[in-house]
Write an enzyme that holds these catalytic residues in place. Structure first.
Site, PDB file in Angstrom:
ATOM      1  N   HIS A 208       0.796  -1.229   0.000  1.00 51.42           N
ATOM      2  CA  HIS A 208       0.000   0.000   0.000  1.00 51.42           C
ATOM      3  C   HIS A 208       0.826   1.276   0.000  1.00 51.42           C
ATOM      4  O   HIS A 208       0.293   2.350  -0.152  1.00 51.42           O
ATOM      5  CB  HIS A 208      -0.948   0.023   1.206  1.00 51.42           C
ATOM      6  CG  HIS A 208      -0.247   0.368   2.495  1.00 51.42           C
ATOM      7  ND1 HIS A 208       0.684  -0.452   3.071  1.00 51.42           N
ATOM      8  CD2 HIS A 208      -0.324   1.456   3.293  1.00 51.42           C
ATOM      9  CE1 HIS A 208       1.129   0.107   4.182  1.00 51.42           C
ATOM     10  NE2 HIS A 208       0.555   1.264   4.337  1.00 51.42           N
TER      11      HIS A 208
HETATM   12  N1  UDP Z   1      -3.831  -4.924   8.538  1.00 48.66           N
HETATM   13  C1  UDP Z   1      -5.132  -5.418   8.629  1.00 48.66           C
HETATM   14  N2  UDP Z   1      -5.740  -5.891   7.514  1.00 48.66           N
HETATM   15  C2  UDP Z   1      -5.137  -5.917   6.298  1.00 48.66           C
HETATM   16  C3  UDP Z   1      -3.800  -5.421   6.208  1.00 48.66           C
HETATM   17  C4  UDP Z   1      -3.185  -4.930   7.338  1.00 48.66           C
HETATM   18  O1  UDP Z   1      -5.700  -5.431   9.717  1.00 48.66           O
HETATM   19  O2  UDP Z   1      -5.757  -6.361   5.332  1.00 48.66           O
HETATM   20  C5  UDP Z   1      -3.213  -4.370   9.750  1.00 48.66           C
HETATM   21  C6  UDP Z   1      -1.839  -4.898  10.070  1.00 48.66           C
HETATM   22  O3  UDP Z   1      -1.934  -6.048  10.830  1.00 48.66           O
HETATM   23  C7  UDP Z   1      -1.207  -3.747  10.826  1.00 48.66           C
HETATM   24  C8  UDP Z   1      -1.877  -2.538  10.255  1.00 48.66           C
HETATM   25  O4  UDP Z   1      -3.008  -2.981   9.532  1.00 48.66           O
HETATM   26  O5  UDP Z   1      -1.545  -3.778  12.199  1.00 48.66           O
HETATM   27  C9  UDP Z   1      -0.890  -1.848   9.348  1.00 48.66           C
HETATM   28  O6  UDP Z   1      -1.507  -0.827   8.684  1.00 48.66           O
HETATM   29  P1  UDP Z   1      -0.890  -0.214   7.367  1.00 48.66           P
HETATM   30  O7  UDP Z   1      -0.109  -1.277   6.675  1.00 48.66           O
HETATM   31  O8  UDP Z   1      -2.033   0.447   6.689  1.00 48.66           O
HETATM   32  O9  UDP Z   1       0.031   0.940   7.917  1.00 48.66           O
HETATM   33  P2  UDP Z   1       1.564   1.020   8.355  1.00 48.66           P
HETATM   34  O10 UDP Z   1       1.775   0.089   9.488  1.00 48.66           O
HETATM   35  O11 UDP Z   1       2.399   0.732   7.152  1.00 48.66           O
HETATM   36  O12 UDP Z   1       1.725   2.448   8.787  1.00 48.66           O
END
Ligand code: UDP
Length: 379
Positions: A208
């Site tokens: 993403h």
């Molecule tokens: N996550 C989720 N469902 C999904 C993909 C990711 O619940 O289909 C969770 C994942 O376990 C983590 C969080 O979303 O806790 C991460 O969010 P994201 O990847 O959007 O943001 P980042 O951590 O990169 O800032």
């Protein structure tokens, strides 16, 4: 912990990972928590269903923030928060991580002279192309209490000149988020069989980040690598709405023909899938931490990471391209022995007590603030 007055701790958040990582702290704070959602990512799949699943109270919402350019998001959220904090000043403001919502929360606290707590302080990618890097550096400059997840995060802050007394090593609340929300084994078994998956027999992927989604050759390269892996074992891809839009716009949907594409998964579902994956391929920040709690290997598809602790044993960092398949096959070749090795290692992000430690720090801060206000009124 001393009881805090109702609604006296404002927690400002705006995206999925902030909901995940602040959920347990909000629960521990109970009626003292006042949750403000800036609407940075307001979307049923990324926020709405998450609130209910994580057992969070209904937040106050700001308007006019989502889908705007970064400067407008920060300005609109700052304006909205300032109005809320003027009407009802909290004893402390808490922000987590490195989002525009978190920076707006930090600036709003600063503008009203409210004590600021930064959860997940001291992460650095040293990559100035990432807006998140600027956000986290600025928030750490403004914070009164910096909750570092690891001793290395603390060392980074000290090297930047942050006074030691402002820093506490608390661990990362993601550890308790995983412990609290991983479904029980029978539920996981049911989920896997409903998707036709075998434990330790598939790859779980997420993509993403703009560096992978907004650059068409990079997006094509990531999807090509996943498609190649899917010829060898099932690849499950819960698709982020931003990525879906980019894949469609770039005409890359055929690359997903052999991949099991799902809508963004609820948190419990995602953890269950991650728990039994032979390998995870992701550009997410939070997933780099969760995989260390779940004991699964990870290929991180990014130019840089602010979480080098994960690279020691659990993860490998690769650019979007053939390095993905090469790293994936190397980790998959380690087989059950590799999985047993990771399962036996502790997470570098703590023991699941971060939220309680942070709540205790907030209580101290609020008590000092109340005493200061009482003295000022008596003078
Ligand atoms: N996550 C989720 N469902 C999904 C993909 C990711 O619940 O289909 C969770 C994942 O376990 C983590 C969080 O979303 O806790 C991460 O969010 P994201 O990847 O959007 O943001 P980042 O951590 O990169 O800032």
């Amino acid at each position: 912990m001393k009881t805090l007055p109702a609604r006296s701790v404002a927690l400002v958040l705006g995206t999925r990972p902030e909901l995940v990582k602040l959920a347990e702290l909000i629960r521990v704070l109970g009626p003292a928590a006042r949750v403000v959602h800036t609407g940075q990512h307001y979307d049923e799949e990324l926020s709405g269903s998450f609130l209910a699943e994580l057992g969070l109270p209904e937040p106050e919402y700001l308007t006019g923030v989502g889908g705007q350019p970064r400067a407008v998001q920060i300005a609109a959220a700052l304006h909205g928060l300032d109005g809320l904090f003027e009407a009802e000043p909290p004893l402390a403001v808490v922000v987590q991580g490195d989002t525009n919502a978190a920076l707006a929360g930090a600036l709003a606290a600063n503008a009203r002279d409210l004590p600021l707590v930064h959860v997940e302080a001291g992460l650095r990618s040293h990559d100035r192309a990432m807006p998140e890097e600027h956000n986290r550096v600025l928030i750490d400059r403004l914070a009164d209490v910096l909750c570092a997840a690891t001793p290395d995060n603390r060392a980074l802050l000290l090297a930047e000149g942050v006074p030691d007394e402002r820093i506490a090593v608390t661990g990362n609340p993601v550890v308790e988020a995983v412990q609290d929300h991983l479904p029980a084994a029978p539920e996981r078994t049911l989920l896997l069989s409903s998707l036709g998956l075998r434990p330790d027999g598939y790859v779980l992927a997420t993509v993403h980040r703009p560096e992978n989604t907004d650059d068409e050759p990079a997006l094509a390269a990531v999807l090509h690598e996943l498609a190649q892996l899917a010829r060898e074992l099932p690849v499950v891809l819960p698709l982020h709405p931003r990525t879906r839009a980019r894949v469609e716009a770039a005409g890359l949907l055929p690359l997903l023909d052999g991949v099991t594409v799902l809508p963004p998964a609820g948190y419990g579902t995602f953890l269950a899938l991650a728990r039994h994956a032979a390998l995870i391929v992701s550009d997410s920040g939070g997933v780099q931490e969760e995989t260390t709690v779940l004991g699964r290997p990870l290929v991180v598809v990014r130019n840089s990471t602010e979480r080098p602790e994960s690279l020691a044993d659990f993860a490998e960092l690769v650019d979007p391209g053939p390095g993905i398949g090469a790293a994936a096959r190397r980790r998959l070749a380690e087989g059950p022995q590799g999985l047993r090795r990771l399962a036996a290692l502790p997470s570098p992000y703590g023991d699941g007590t971060a939220s309680r430690r942070i709540a205790a720090l907030i209580a101290e801060l609020a008590a000092a603030r109340t005493i200061r206000q009482d003295h000022a009124m008596a003078a």
